[in-house]
Design a protein around this motif. Structure first.
Motif, PDB file in Angstrom:
ATOM      1  N   LEU A  35       0.824  -1.207   0.000  1.00 58.04           N
ATOM      2  CA  LEU A  35       0.000   0.000   0.000  1.00 58.04           C
ATOM      3  C   LEU A  35       0.861   1.261   0.000  1.00 58.04           C
ATOM      4  O   LEU A  35       0.527   2.253  -0.661  1.00 58.04           O
TER       5      LEU A  35
ATOM      6  N   GLU B  81      -7.990   0.293  -2.305  1.00 60.39           N
ATOM      7  CA  GLU B  81      -7.785  -1.138  -2.088  1.00 60.39           C
ATOM      8  C   GLU B  81      -8.658  -1.695  -0.963  1.00 60.39           C
ATOM      9  O   GLU B  81      -9.370  -2.674  -1.154  1.00 60.39           O
TER      10      GLU B  81
ATOM     11  N   ARG C 129     -11.834  -2.125  -3.613  1.00 60.86           N
ATOM     12  CA  ARG C 129     -11.509  -3.391  -4.271  1.00 60.86           C
ATOM     13  C   ARG C 129     -11.893  -4.602  -3.427  1.00 60.86           C
ATOM     14  O   ARG C 129     -12.416  -5.585  -3.960  1.00 60.86           O
TER      15      ARG C 129
END
Length: 738
Positions: free
Chosen positions: A117, A153, A157
């Motif tokens: 990340l 994310e 996601r």
């Protein structure tokens, strides 16, 4: 407001616009899919590899086992609770290396995810995206930044798809089927990641949610940019597009290659937009309304504060008055218990029963203390009845009194007078009866009751008898750890039940804990002990006929001389357990783990041990006639002097097993592995005596002999001439066979 200016620029250096480069769908989407697979694999590997090493160390490390790390245990519990997975075994012992690697299995995924990340936020690329030449950018062409990367994310996601799948699974009736959860999660992730295929710019939902684009890092970024309108400020928007025009240089005398021109349109605004109205401006324009609203608000606040204060004061006064009344009643009843009048016995009994009805937290401890000191048998019985009426509230103090009285009995047994011993026995019987009656009456409400180390064993003296009878009850979830329940009766009782969600096989199942308990000579006929914890439990001479012990945890348990006729031991863990002399007739023990178990002299006629782990177990002198050992693991097992008549040992693993002096008549050995098996004195067939003279025998019939067709005895041990002859004549294989 001035009108926007439009200018056209013809560039000789050609660059593709940002939107045009995103239209390369097929190779880009393929690489994006590969990047997702690699990213998930990277995180999964960081957890699976150390966990697998820890699992291997748990079974093969020579170090002394230690308690499982609390962090690992808490993580396992949280995962099991979230996924409705059955609760892990309590107080597990693992190797020190296992703790180390399992902690690594928790820490490493966090480290990997955090680093990926961070890379995504700062550079727009995770490690797999660097390999595949992909980059995540904002509309300005810059890296997304850490906050946007986490939002993209963690929420877009993975969070929303997996969260939606979990909610559907949990609240639509599919719970607790874990396979359905995996299917739903796969479908949601497929929809989320597949949303990019139907978008004009191939942007998946998480990219649109975070305002990001995925571009080809190998080609760089376009020269165009998109600047959003900002309220109240001058701004411009520059758009570049390929207009398909071609031109030649006017100043050059040589031919130059044609270049497509690029048109740039600049929209400029020099005036500020209207500011949105705000509260202060409205208040200045409407002073009367503002004053009225403030006045009403102030009055309501004062009135609300006054009323709330009065209500609070009144409640406190009522509470103090009620407590004062209760205190006066309590003190009056306590005083009545010390009465010395002619009717003192009746008055004390009435006071005891009144205390039981009193809603005072001091009542139950006081009654229990009184029971531990009372000398009058009739009052002891009255105290027992009073405590039973209090239900589950009375169990904790009764448990403490039970343990104290047991210590008193042990002390007085050595140096006390018969009168003192008798009095303590009466108190303990009353305590035990109170506990038993509470369990009987309130069994469905006591799934978390703690009765560990409680002595509820059978009492049988001249004037004091007690036998624990808890038949046909729901005892699921009770903690009887290290309790003494000798001689108790639990016929058809249930020690395992569905939890609060009323679904079997989930995290909140009620599982009784009988680890280390004394159940010697207890009657558990037909009891449901499925999944129950019974490590090192003493069940000598216990009756467990038709009991359900499937999936139970019975490491080191002692079933010596126990009755287990028709019991279900499927998938139970009985490592190093003792079943010496037990009756296992018709037992169901498929897939049972009896590694290192002691089963000498057992009777297991017709028992089913298929696929069981019986390595290093001891069966000397056992009667295993007709038992099923299909594909059982019997490596290093001792089956010396056993009776295996008509037993099924097909496909069994008998490496280095001992079959010395064993009766193998009519045994099915086809497909078995007998490498290193000791057949010294084993009988493959039994001679049939002639009825007229018992000393004269006929050759054994073919039907009574062991089935050895295709079995390789080349590496078996201690085969004599007669055994080899039988093997060769009946289809077995050996180098000496013709």
């Amino acid at each position: 407001m001035t009108s926007p200016t439009i200018k056209q620029v013809h560039n000789q250096t050609v660059s593709r616009s940002f939107s045009l480069r995103l239209n390369r769908a097929l190779p880009m989407m393929t690489r994006r899919l590969a990047a997702v697979v690699l990213e998930v694999s990277l995180v999964a590997a960081s957890a699976v590899i150390p966990y697998s090493i820890g699992e291997y160390a748990k079974d093969h490390s020579p170090a002394e086992p230690v308690p499982i790390n609390p962090v690992v245990a808490a993580t396992e519990e949280a995962i099991a609770k979230t996924l409705a997975y059955p609760r892990a075994r309590l107080n597990r012992q693992v190797a020190p290396l296992t703790n180390l690697f399992w902690c690594g299995a928790i820490v490493m995924p966090v480290v990997v995810v955090s680093w990926q990340l961070y890379q995504l936020g700062k550079t727009g690329q995770t490690t797999p995206k660097q390999w595949l030449k992909l980059r995540v950018v904002t509309p300005m062409g810059t890296p997304p930044g850490l906050i946007r990367a986490v939002w993209r994310e963690a929420v877009g996601r993975w969070g929303l798809p997996l969260g939606t799948a979990y909610l559907l699974w949990r609240y639509t009736g599919a719970f607790p089927d874990f396979g359905i959860l995996l299917g739903l999660a796969g479908v949601m992730l497929l929809i989320e990641h597949g949303s990019g295929w139907i978008h004009s710019r191939r942007r998946a939902f998480h990219d649109r949610m975070a305002g990001t684009y995925v571009v080809n890092a190998a080609q760089g970024l376009a020269s165009g940019s998109f600047n959003g309108w900002q309220t109240g400020r001058d701004h411009s928007v520059t758009l570049e597009f390929d207009n398909g025009w071609h031109q030649r240089s006017e100043t050059s005398t040589h031919e130059q290659p044609n270049h497509p021109s690029v048109t740039t349109i600049v929209l400029t605004s020099q005036s500020s937009s209207r500011q949105a109205p705000h509260l202060w401006g409205w208040m200045r324009r409407h002073p009367g309304a503002t004053l009225l609203i403030l006045s009403f608000t102030g009055m309501a606040s004062v009135l609300g504060t006054f009323v709330g204060t009065q209500v609070y004061i009144q409640r406190q006064a009522n509470w103090r008055e009620f407590n004062q009344q209760n205190n006066q009643v309590f003190l009056a009843l306590v005083k009545q218990l010390s009465s010395t009048s002619a009717t003192a016995l009746e008055e004390r009994q009435a006071a005891i029963l009144a205390l039981a009805r009193l809603d005072d937290p001091r009542a139950v401890p006081f009654l229990v203390d009184l029971l531990g000191q009372e000398n009058t048998p009739s009052l002891i019985d009255t105290l027992q009845q009073a405590l039973v009426s209090k239900g589950a509230e009375a169990l904790p103090p009764l448990k403490r009194l039970n343990q104290a009285l047991q210590n008193d009995r042990d002390t007085l047994a050595r140096r006390g007078t018969p009168g003192e011993q008798q009095l303590v026995a009466l108190r303990q019987r009353a305590t035990n009866r109170a506990i038993a009656k509470i369990l009987t009456i309130y069994s469905s409400e006591l799934h978390d009751a703690d009765l560990s180390r409680t002595d509820l064993s059978q009492m049988d003296t001249r004037s004091v008898q007690f036998t624990l009878v808890l038949d046909n009850l729901d005892l699921a979830g009770l903690n009887f750890r290290s309790a003494i329940l000798t001689g108790g009766s639990f016929q058809n009782s249930r020690f395992y039940g569905a939890g609060a969600d009323q679904r079997w096989g989930t995290f909140d199942d009620w599982i009784a804990d009988l680890s280390g308990a004394e159940l010697k000579e207890a009657d558990l006929t037909g009891a449901n002990l499925n999944n129950v914890l019974m490590a090192r439990t003493n069940l000598i001479r216990a009756i467990l006929n038709r009991a359900n012990l499937a999936d139970s945890y019975l490491i080191g348990a002692n079933f010596s001389s126990a009755q287990l006729i028709g019991a279900d031991l499927s998938r139970a863990v009985l490592e190093n357990a003792s079943l010496t002399g037990a009756n296992l007739g018709e037992v169901k023990a498929s897939l049972v783990n009896l590694h290192g178990g002691s089963l000498g002299q057992v009777s297991a006629v017709g028992g089913d041990f298929s696929f069981a782990d019986l390595t290093q177990s001891n069966w000397q002198g056992a009667d295993l006639s007709g038992a099923n050992f299909t594909q059982a693991k019997l490596q290093d097992a001792d089956l010396s002097s056993t009776k295996l008549v008509k037993a099924n040992l097909s496909q069994a693993q008998l490496q280095n097993a001992k079959l010395q002096n064993t009766n193998l008549s009519a045994v099915d050995l086809r497909g078995a592995n007998v490498t290193g098996t000791d057949f010294l004195g084993a009988m493959f067939a039994t001679a049939v005596p002639v009825q007229s003279d018992q000393f004269i025998t006929q050759p054994p019939a073919a039907a009574s002999g062991a089935r050895v067709q295709g079995v390789n005895f080349a590496r078996a041990k201690n085969l004599d001439t007669n055994q080899l002859q039988y093997i060769c004549n009946n289809g077995g294989r050996h180098p000496e066979c013709p």
